[in-house]
Design a protein around this motif. Structure first.
Motif, short mmCIF file in Angstrom:
data_model
loop_
_atom_site.label_atom_id
_atom_site.label_comp_id
_atom_site.label_asym_id
_atom_site.label_seq_id
_atom_site.Cartn_x
_atom_site.Cartn_y
_atom_site.Cartn_z
N ILE A 10 93.11 81.49 -16.43
CA ILE A 10 92.52 80.92 -17.64
C ILE A 10 91.15 80.33 -17.34
CG2 ILE A 10 92.76 79.02 -19.31
CD1 ILE A 10 95.78 79.64 -19.34
N ASP A 11 91.01 79.65 -16.22
CA ASP A 11 89.71 79.07 -15.85
C ASP A 11 88.65 80.16 -15.68
OD1 ASP A 11 90.70 76.51 -15.95
OD2 ASP A 11 90.94 76.30 -13.77
N LYS A 12 89.03 81.28 -15.09
CA LYS A 12 88.08 82.39 -14.90
C LYS A 12 87.63 82.95 -16.25
CE LYS A 12 89.64 83.98 -10.35
NZ LYS A 12 90.31 85.09 -9.59
N LEU A 13 88.57 83.11 -17.17
CA LEU A 13 88.22 83.63 -18.49
C LEU A 13 87.32 82.65 -19.24
CD1 LEU A 13 91.70 85.10 -19.49
CD2 LEU A 13 89.61 86.42 -19.13
N ASN A 14 87.64 81.37 -19.16
CA ASN A 14 86.80 80.37 -19.83
C ASN A 14 85.40 80.33 -19.24
OD1 ASN A 14 88.49 79.39 -21.87
ND2 ASN A 14 89.53 77.98 -20.47
#
Length: 280
Positions: free
Chosen positions: A102-106
């Motif tokens: 999720i952090d990578k996508l954000n």
């Protein structure tokens, strides 16, 4: 000549069709005290979606892209946790792994200057004694936490009520999912003291869900009105298990309108910055 004109001749506010249930709407219309109902374009994001990490079909990226394309500003990923083995529920370690994705996508959204964010939550399980199946030290690291009952539905009324209240009092639980547990034409609601639950939810700032999934529609319209009267905030979600089910949002909004809910009663009518203030 219009329908609104007829109401005007009668000296009444226009009564939206959803309120025409002989539940005090005529008296309110005569006094000019009808609620300003939530509209279908007021929702800013969906906070209950399941990904391919466990019970869902689509990847987090696919869900996020779809949410963004239908105009949402944020999306909550809330996969089931470890008690639900049939759904391959996530344990504490898998939640950490999911956070990295999720952090990578954000980060990618931010680099593209897109005003869209994925929030990591979970739909944890309220166990028979009211405890949560994920450790507090893992829950506190999430953006928000949903907790719901997914087992032992036939408890005696006082036990079931205390079970839910214990979960509400958990400082890491923000939202109670499908609070009465009904499945339309399949399972009756739990036996609970909803008024007692509402009093505690008001004290703790815990939010109750209006689950838009067609088999659930839980809270129902009458319980939405009770929650509103008690001053308890609500959230309208889809409980989507694949991306196209995000279209169910309209059913939850319709239910909220039948329950006299206004925009101010529903937390996901707010921008992300305001939304986050509701979480414990």
């Amino acid at each position: 000549r219009t329908e609104k004109g007829v109401y005007n001749v009668l000296g009444m506010e226009f009564i939206p069709p959803e309120l025409r249930e002989n539940q005090g709407e005529v008296e309110a219309a005569l006094k000019g005290k009808l609620p300003k109902l939530i509209n279908y374009n007021d929702i800013k994001g969906d906070l209950h979606c399941h990904s391919s990490w466990n019970g869902g079909v689509n990847s987090i990226k696919e869900l996020a892209e779809h949410a963004k394309n239908i105009g949402h500003q944020y999306l909550g990923i809330t996969d089931h946790t470890k008690f639900l083995k049939i759904e391959h529920g996530l344990d504490e370690k898998k939640l950490v792994q999911q956070r990295k994705e999720i952090d990578k996508l954000n980060s990618k959204f931010k680099s593209k200057k897109l005003k869209f964010r994925i929030l990591q939550g979970c739909e944890a399980n309220i166990l028979a004694d009211g405890s949560i199946d994920i450790k507090d030290k893992a829950l506190v690291k999430l953006d928000f936490v949903i907790a719901g009952i997914h087992s032992q539905f036939r408890m005696e009324k006082s036990r079931m009520t205390e079970r839910i209240i214990k979960a509400i009092k958990n400082p890491n639980v923000d939202i109670i999912s499908h609070p009465t547990g009904r499945l339309i034409k399949r399972r009756d609601a739990y036996q609970i003291d909803l008024d007692k639950i509402l009093r505690v939810a008001k004290q703790t700032g815990t939010i109750l869900e209006i689950d838009s999934y067609p088999e659930r529609l839980d809270l129902n319209d009458q319980n939405i009105r009770r929650a509103k009267k008690a001053g308890v905030k609500m959230v309208i979600t889809t409980d989507a298990h694949y991306k196209d089910q995000m279209r169910f949002m309209k059913f939850g909004i319709a239910q909220a309108r039948r329950g006299w809910a206004e925009k101010k009663d529903i937390i996901n009518t707010h921008s992300l910055s305001k939304l986050l203030k509701y979480f414990k």
